[in-house]
Scaffold this active site. Structure first.
Site, PDB file in Angstrom:
ATOM      1  N   VAL A 113       0.838  -1.210   0.000  1.00 42.92           N
ATOM      2  CA  VAL A 113       0.000   0.000   0.000  1.00 42.92           C
ATOM      3  C   VAL A 113       0.871   1.257   0.000  1.00 42.92           C
ATOM      4  O   VAL A 113       0.660   2.181  -0.798  1.00 42.92           O
ATOM      5  CB  VAL A 113      -0.965  -0.013   1.214  1.00 42.92           C
ATOM      6  N   ASP A 122       9.962   2.540   7.589  1.00 36.79           N
ATOM      7  CA  ASP A 122       9.520   1.147   7.751  1.00 36.79           C
ATOM      8  C   ASP A 122      10.466   0.465   8.733  1.00 36.79           C
ATOM      9  O   ASP A 122      11.667   0.798   8.777  1.00 36.79           O
ATOM     10  CB  ASP A 122       9.566   0.422   6.390  1.00 36.79           C
ATOM     11  N   THR A 171      -4.284   1.748   7.552  1.00 41.92           N
ATOM     12  CA  THR A 171      -4.123   0.474   8.271  1.00 41.92           C
ATOM     13  C   THR A 171      -5.460  -0.048   8.797  1.00 41.92           C
ATOM     14  O   THR A 171      -6.246   0.707   9.369  1.00 41.92           O
ATOM     15  CB  THR A 171      -3.131   0.679   9.451  1.00 41.92           C
ATOM     16  N   ASN A 172      -5.696  -1.333   8.606  1.00 41.38           N
ATOM     17  CA  ASN A 172      -6.952  -1.957   9.049  1.00 41.38           C
ATOM     18  C   ASN A 172      -6.886  -2.470  10.475  1.00 41.38           C
ATOM     19  O   ASN A 172      -5.798  -2.788  10.957  1.00 41.38           O
ATOM     20  CB  ASN A 172      -7.295  -3.123   8.109  1.00 41.38           C
ATOM     21  N   ASP A 223     -14.267   1.331  -0.928  1.00 46.05           N
ATOM     22  CA  ASP A 223     -15.486   0.542  -1.160  1.00 46.05           C
ATOM     23  C   ASP A 223     -16.457   1.298  -2.062  1.00 46.05           C
ATOM     24  O   ASP A 223     -17.125   0.699  -2.902  1.00 46.05           O
ATOM     25  CB  ASP A 223     -16.165   0.228   0.180  1.00 46.05           C
ATOM     26  N   ARG A 259     -15.370   0.982  -5.503  1.00 41.48           N
ATOM     27  CA  ARG A 259     -15.713  -0.370  -5.989  1.00 41.48           C
ATOM     28  C   ARG A 259     -17.201  -0.436  -6.346  1.00 41.48           C
ATOM     29  O   ARG A 259     -17.585  -1.021  -7.362  1.00 41.48           O
ATOM     30  CB  ARG A 259     -15.392  -1.407  -4.911  1.00 41.48           C
ATOM     31  N   HIS A 291     -15.443  -0.031   7.105  1.00 40.17           N
ATOM     32  CA  HIS A 291     -14.709  -0.591   5.961  1.00 40.17           C
ATOM     33  C   HIS A 291     -14.513  -2.065   6.308  1.00 40.17           C
ATOM     34  O   HIS A 291     -13.488  -2.475   6.833  1.00 40.17           O
ATOM     35  CB  HIS A 291     -13.366   0.126   5.769  1.00 40.17           C
TER      36      HIS A 291
HETATM   37  P1  NAD Z   1       2.534  -5.034   3.646  1.00 37.32           P
HETATM   38  O1  NAD Z   1       2.821  -6.195   4.535  1.00 37.32           O
HETATM   39  O2  NAD Z   1       2.879  -5.117   2.206  1.00 37.32           O
HETATM   40  O3  NAD Z   1       3.246  -3.713   4.216  1.00 37.32           O
HETATM   41  C1  NAD Z   1       3.195  -3.327   5.562  1.00 37.32           C
HETATM   42  C2  NAD Z   1       4.533  -2.710   5.900  1.00 37.32           C
HETATM   43  O4  NAD Z   1       4.452  -2.224   7.248  1.00 37.32           O
HETATM   44  C3  NAD Z   1       5.710  -3.683   5.835  1.00 37.32           C
HETATM   45  O5  NAD Z   1       6.700  -3.187   4.946  1.00 37.32           O
HETATM   46  C4  NAD Z   1       6.206  -3.759   7.274  1.00 37.32           C
HETATM   47  O6  NAD Z   1       7.608  -3.941   7.365  1.00 37.32           O
HETATM   48  C5  NAD Z   1       5.773  -2.412   7.798  1.00 37.32           C
HETATM   49  N1  NAD Z   1       5.716  -2.322   9.257  1.00 37.32           N
HETATM   50  C6  NAD Z   1       5.259  -3.240  10.144  1.00 37.32           C
HETATM   51  N2  NAD Z   1       5.412  -2.778  11.398  1.00 37.32           N
HETATM   52  C7  NAD Z   1       5.946  -1.541  11.308  1.00 37.32           C
HETATM   53  C8  NAD Z   1       6.331  -0.535  12.257  1.00 37.32           C
HETATM   54  N3  NAD Z   1       6.200  -0.744  13.570  1.00 37.32           N
HETATM   55  N4  NAD Z   1       6.860   0.624  11.795  1.00 37.32           N
HETATM   56  C9  NAD Z   1       7.030   0.827  10.464  1.00 37.32           C
HETATM   57  N5  NAD Z   1       6.682  -0.079   9.527  1.00 37.32           N
HETATM   58  C10 NAD Z   1       6.157  -1.246   9.948  1.00 37.32           C
HETATM   59  O7  NAD Z   1       0.958  -4.745   3.833  1.00 37.32           O
HETATM   60  P2  NAD Z   1       0.046  -3.845   2.870  1.00 37.32           P
HETATM   61  O8  NAD Z   1      -0.578  -4.712   1.843  1.00 37.32           O
HETATM   62  O9  NAD Z   1       0.828  -2.665   2.444  1.00 37.32           O
HETATM   63  O10 NAD Z   1      -1.114  -3.425   3.876  1.00 37.32           O
HETATM   64  C11 NAD Z   1      -0.833  -2.503   4.918  1.00 37.32           C
HETATM   65  C12 NAD Z   1      -2.094  -2.209   5.720  1.00 37.32           C
HETATM   66  O11 NAD Z   1      -3.052  -1.545   4.884  1.00 37.32           O
HETATM   67  C13 NAD Z   1      -2.824  -3.446   6.257  1.00 37.32           C
HETATM   68  O12 NAD Z   1      -3.345  -3.149   7.537  1.00 37.32           O
HETATM   69  C14 NAD Z   1      -3.960  -3.647   5.269  1.00 37.32           C
HETATM   70  O13 NAD Z   1      -5.046  -4.351   5.805  1.00 37.32           O
HETATM   71  C15 NAD Z   1      -4.305  -2.194   5.015  1.00 37.32           C
HETATM   72  N6  NAD Z   1      -5.097  -1.916   3.824  1.00 37.32           N
HETATM   73  C16 NAD Z   1      -6.163  -1.068   4.008  1.00 37.32           C
HETATM   74  C17 NAD Z   1      -6.966  -0.740   2.935  1.00 37.32           C
HETATM   75  C18 NAD Z   1      -8.117   0.194   3.165  1.00 37.32           C
HETATM   76  O14 NAD Z   1      -8.971   0.385   2.288  1.00 37.32           O
HETATM   77  N7  NAD Z   1      -8.189   0.834   4.329  1.00 37.32           N
HETATM   78  C19 NAD Z   1      -6.693  -1.263   1.659  1.00 37.32           C
HETATM   79  C20 NAD Z   1      -5.586  -2.102   1.508  1.00 37.32           C
HETATM   80  C21 NAD Z   1      -4.802  -2.436   2.617  1.00 37.32           C
END
Ligand code: NAD
Length: 327
Positions: free
Chosen positions: A23, A44, A129-130, A158, A161, A185
């Site tokens: 994301v 990160d 973040t979810n 959503d 979508r 969401h």
């Molecule tokens: P991902 O695993 O690809 O990336 C998450 C990143 O966060 C990783 O690079 C990880 O190293 C990093 N991370 C973890 N702990 C950390 C910390 N303490 N400090 C800094 N970085 C840290 O996951 P993603 O696919 O990018 O999804 C990320 C979040 O977004 C998830 O919670 C997912 O559910 C959410 N998401 C929300 C929506 C929405 O519509 N709200 C849509 C897609 C994804």
């Protein structure tokens, strides 16, 4: 000082992205591709990943509408940012219910929000973040920033979508359809069909007037498909990233350009839609103050009932989260 003796202040538009995963990297790419900001810092826990995402983005610079600086950094470097996008998390254990991420996501944000606030940060948070409605609530609580400056993407994705699916069903361009998913969401979100319009014409009226064209449209099936499509995408590719990156970019644009744009986002409700003290997905006007005000749609009784259920689910999980935040 310029040759004409006047001082100029050029403000660059600075963004911090915490979480350089699927994301985070797509948000950065969407922002620079659309020329929305000048400066992005990735943070990160996986520092190598943040460095590599920054270099990979920089490799697009020769093709971008204007110059941008993309780098990696630490939480302490985020004090001067205008907007911080929070998209940390892990979806390693793919679960159909976003609420399962709650405890883990809360632990992560608790580890850095106080550190960010020590830097003097006074901009806007955009939370992805979810489970996003509950995490947005706790980002506001932990940061102490005003409610209008903490914005969740909520049902923004959503709703996009829903418009995409309605577009396929009606053969009308998605950009000519205004329609909202409301509430969580997540699985309990509600489609506000009674208020959906096609450039001013109520969609239910249009459908009723043209049965020969629209008789097969099944609103219930569309609502279900909209709610489940994120899960289908996640199963197929292990992430969802393009749609959410565009959703986030719309919010950033609305703030930087003071657009007063109406878009669905997770906003703090203080009596609107008959509820209090939670963040939930509703249409809101977004401009330089962040969430400037919420727009209440004239929902029908069925939609109101479903909305009350989705609010209850959010409230319940806010309470579950309270323990994790305390410990
Ligand atoms: P991902 O695993 O690809 O990336 C998450 C990143 O966060 C990783 O690079 C990880 O190293 C990093 N991370 C973890 N702990 C950390 C910390 N303490 N400090 C800094 N970085 C840290 O996951 P993603 O696919 O990018 O999804 C990320 C979040 O977004 C998830 O919670 C997912 O559910 C959410 N998401 C929300 C929506 C929405 O519509 N709200 C849509 C897609 C994804």
């Amino acid at each position: 000082q310029s040759s004409r003796g006047r001082f100029f202040m050029i403000n660059t538009r600075k963004i911090g992205i915490i979480g350089a995963g699927h994301v985070g990297s797509h948000c950065a790419f969407s922002l620079i591709l659309q020329g929305v900001c000048d400066d992005i810092t990735f943070v990160d826990v996986n520092k190598e990943k943040a460095v590599s995402q920054a270099f990979d983005c920089m490799d697009t610079l020769a093709f971008l509408p204007h110059r941008a600086v993309i780098k990696s950094g630490e939480i302490k470097d985020l004090g001067d940012k205008d907007i911080i996008i929070i998209c940390v998390g892990t979806i390693d254990n793919i679960s159909k219910d976003r609420l399962c991420e709650l405890d883990h996501s809360l632990k992560i944000i608790k580890s850095f929000i106080p550190e960010i606030m020590k830097t003097g940060f006074n901009g806007y948070f955009i939370v992805i973040t979810n489970p996003v409605d509950i995490i947005t609530y706790y980002v506001q609580q932990l940061s102490g920033l005003p409610y209008n400056k903490v914005i969740g993407t909520g049902t923004g994705l959503d709703s996009a979508r829903l418009r995409r699916i309605l577009s396929v069903e009606t053969e009308i361009d998605a950009r000519s359809i205004q329609a909202y998913m409301l509430g969580e969401h997540g699985d309990s979100q509600v489609a506000a069909f009674s208020c959906a319009t096609v450039n001013g014409k109520l969609l239910p009226e249009l459908i009723a007037e043209k049965p020969e064209k629209f008789s097969k449209i099944d609103f219930e099936a569309i609502e279900k498909k909209t709610t489940e499509t994120g899960w289908d995408i996640l199963c197929g590719k292990g992430s969802t990233e393009f749609g959410i990156a565009c959703t986030c970019t719309e919010v950033v644009k609305a703030i930087f350009h003071d657009e007063k744009k109406v878009m669905p986002c997770s906003a703090f409700l203080q009596g609107e839609y008959g509820t209090f003290d939670i963040y939930a997905g509703v249409p809101a006007v977004i401009g330089k103050e962040g969430i400037e005000y919420i727009i209440e749609l004239p929902l029908n009784e069925r939609e109101k009932k479903k909305l009350s259920n989705t609010f209850d689910i959010i409230k319940h999980h806010v309470e579950i989260g309270r323990e994790s935040v305390k410990n």
